[in-house]
Enzyme design. Sequence first.
Site, PDB file in Angstrom:
ATOM      1  N   HIS A  51     -10.140  -6.120  -2.360  1.00 40.60           N
ATOM      2  CA  HIS A  51     -11.182  -5.918  -1.341  1.00 40.60           C
ATOM      3  C   HIS A  51     -12.328  -5.166  -2.013  1.00 40.60           C
ATOM      4  O   HIS A  51     -12.332  -3.934  -2.072  1.00 40.60           O
ATOM      5  CB  HIS A  51     -10.636  -5.134  -0.146  1.00 40.60           C
ATOM      6  N   ASN A 100       2.146  -4.678  -3.403  1.00 45.11           N
ATOM      7  CA  ASN A 100       0.757  -5.083  -3.178  1.00 45.11           C
ATOM      8  C   ASN A 100      -0.070  -3.857  -2.797  1.00 45.11           C
ATOM      9  O   ASN A 100       0.382  -3.025  -2.009  1.00 45.11           O
ATOM     10  CB  ASN A 100       0.777  -6.095  -2.006  1.00 45.11           C
ATOM     11  N   GLU A 159      -5.980 -10.689  -1.829  1.00 40.58           N
ATOM     12  CA  GLU A 159      -6.797 -10.525  -0.615  1.00 40.58           C
ATOM     13  C   GLU A 159      -8.281 -10.416  -0.960  1.00 40.58           C
ATOM     14  O   GLU A 159      -9.000  -9.584  -0.419  1.00 40.58           O
ATOM     15  CB  GLU A 159      -6.347  -9.270   0.165  1.00 40.58           C
ATOM     16  N   ASP A 207     -12.086 -10.329  -1.263  1.00 43.51           N
ATOM     17  CA  ASP A 207     -13.370 -10.512  -0.581  1.00 43.51           C
ATOM     18  C   ASP A 207     -14.346  -9.510  -1.196  1.00 43.51           C
ATOM     19  O   ASP A 207     -13.935  -8.547  -1.826  1.00 43.51           O
ATOM     20  CB  ASP A 207     -13.291 -10.416   0.952  1.00 43.51           C
ATOM     21  N   GLU A 212       0.792  -1.238   0.000  1.00 43.74           N
ATOM     22  CA  GLU A 212       0.000   0.000   0.000  1.00 43.74           C
ATOM     23  C   GLU A 212       0.823   1.286   0.000  1.00 43.74           C
ATOM     24  O   GLU A 212       0.637   2.155   0.865  1.00 43.74           O
ATOM     25  CB  GLU A 212      -0.983  -0.014   1.189  1.00 43.74           C
TER      26      GLU A 212
HETATM   27  C1  XIL Z   1      -6.126  -6.673   8.004  1.00 43.30           C
HETATM   28  C2  XIL Z   1      -6.356  -7.888   8.888  1.00 43.30           C
HETATM   29  O1  XIL Z   1      -7.161  -8.828   8.220  1.00 43.30           O
HETATM   30  C3  XIL Z   1      -7.020  -7.448  10.175  1.00 43.30           C
HETATM   31  O2  XIL Z   1      -7.148  -8.542  11.069  1.00 43.30           O
HETATM   32  C4  XIL Z   1      -6.215  -6.336  10.813  1.00 43.30           C
HETATM   33  O3  XIL Z   1      -6.896  -5.871  11.946  1.00 43.30           O
HETATM   34  C5  XIL Z   1      -5.992  -5.212   9.846  1.00 43.30           C
HETATM   35  O4  XIL Z   1      -5.398  -5.704   8.662  1.00 43.30           O
HETATM   36  N1  XIL Z   1      -4.914  -4.848   3.394  1.00 43.30           N
HETATM   37  C6  XIL Z   1      -3.871  -5.617   3.831  1.00 43.30           C
HETATM   38  C7  XIL Z   1      -4.071  -6.520   4.978  1.00 43.30           C
HETATM   39  O5  XIL Z   1      -2.818  -5.627   3.193  1.00 43.30           O
HETATM   40  O6  XIL Z   1      -2.907  -6.678   5.732  1.00 43.30           O
HETATM   41  C8  XIL Z   1      -5.191  -6.074   5.867  1.00 43.30           C
HETATM   42  O7  XIL Z   1      -5.414  -7.079   6.855  1.00 43.30           O
HETATM   43  C9  XIL Z   1      -6.435  -5.818   5.051  1.00 43.30           C
HETATM   44  C10 XIL Z   1      -6.182  -4.733   4.049  1.00 43.30           C
END
Ligand code: XIL
Length: 548
Positions: free
Chosen positions: A274, A238, A303, A305, A197
């Site tokens: 996400h 990422n 990641e 969802d 990020e």
């Molecule tokens: C999230 C975790 O799933 C949570 O448990 C934590 O509280 C915060 O981070 N992007 C990312 C991940 O790269 O590391 C994040 O994970 C979600 C967003």
Amino acid sequence: MTWIRRIGPSRPEVEPAGRPQARGRALKGVLPAVVAVALGALTVGLAPTAGAAPVATGSATARTAVSAAEASTLDDLAQAKGRYFGSATDNPELSDAAYTSILGSEFGQITPGNSMKWDTIEPSQGQFNYTKGDAVVSFAKEHGQAVRGHNLVWHNQLPSWVSSLPSSQVQAAMENHITNEATHYKGQVFAWDVVNEPFNDDGTYRTDAFYNAMGKDYIADAFRTAHAADPDAKLYINDYNIEGQGSKADAMYALVSELVADGVPIDGVGFQGHLAVQYGFPYNMQANMQRFADLGLDVSITELDVRMQLPADATKVASQNSYYKQAVDACLGISRCVGITIWDYTDKYSWVPGTFNGEGSACPWDENLQTKEAYDTLYTELGGTTDPGDPGDPGDPGSGALKVQYKNADSAVDDSAIRPTLQLVNTGSSTVDLTDVTVRYWFTADSAAGSFGAWCDYAAVGCASVKPSVQTMAGAVLGADHYLEVSFSSGSLAPGSSTGDIQLRVSKGDWSSFDESDDYSHGSNTTYQDAPEIGTYIGGAVVYGTEP
Ligand code: XIL
């Protein structure tokens, strides 16, 4: 690229709780390989590929090819297409036996959701604690899974001692952290999210401790440091909101192009994925990811969802299914897309409700570890088919013993024509009279059109007997307000035989463009695949496929 043979116990004799039963045969003794080096000593060196997603080579040491028909898990299906399918996980849930039963059997790859982040690994300067990360690695080893390391440098979950350092000390602290952690996990993780990020949503750099101390050069420095510590790991950058075309993705593309041009050891770009149904599906995701792959890099969805505002309803669930489908299609459409990871598989442990107020239901399994429609969508989209006589499953061939296969003959998703190529295959033991058969290809017209044209451009059985027409649906549903219906004026199909190519074309009377990317029956595959999103009917009764 080096491959590993996945090791560990063979798949469970008993289907784990929460998974549909009777979905293909269990894969006893078949140990599909995952994409890269993991599990250190267990590495099996195979012929290097050109960096593309792995394909079974036929060498004695290569993995046994898994056909979609034999496959029983999402990872098996993905492996049959040369990819992995993974899930995030976290330490607290590793003591939930029902949860770990599915985690250990359904996925070929896991990512620790938190336990390899800076605040866990080095909470105070020079004090490294690997207990939690190691627990995730052990789970993976026991279950023959590969691990994505996540992550080395990130503005979040960063202990305050780092942000409080004088600027002049940040680089050394960053390099020390990377070297220590990447060395600890050398041979245990196949990939690292080295930098996570780096951008704000408008495509400007985040002004975190690293950027403030070093400018954007911290990124190249982080990759070089990670490479020196673990030269075999695939090193990724990422981010989120870079899945679709837009200013943030453009900023990432400019950065990554520069890193590649400068010879920085970067191997891949991770698209977090996400997604949320209220924001729409990322614009041109596949084309956007493809341009990164065209730089000579691997890409992956890291990641995934798909959340929604609660309560869920049928429309939101339909959107969610469509987003999962489109995300899988985007990856499968890119040869350098090496795999997909969902950000935990169950709503029971999803990060969404705790982070996005009022939102949830983002995962393919519900809070009781039961599969949702999103799971069925993933299963089907990854090429899964079900045993005959297992009613209710997606793509259930039912009793008709006829299926349709599809390939896309039109690389443009936004021109004035839809060009599906279909073939019908008789998978049963009796001859099918084609005059009883109809096929439906569902699409959206995208703008009001008074009329449509539908043509057979070529058919191995002769276009003279192929009758295409466009029908309007009584009510629009997600991904469809019209369908191309094909019927036959003559002919029959013997057991085991196929119609061969039927090349079809649809246009609007005003020749305006379609946007095919959200069409229910649309796929990006250019070779034949079973197409349960195209309906096949005998005497008006569905014999194959699922209506939208
Ligand atoms: C999230 C975790 O799933 C949570 O448990 C934590 O509280 C915060 O981070 N992007 C990312 C991940 O790269 O590391 C994040 O994970 C979600 C967003």
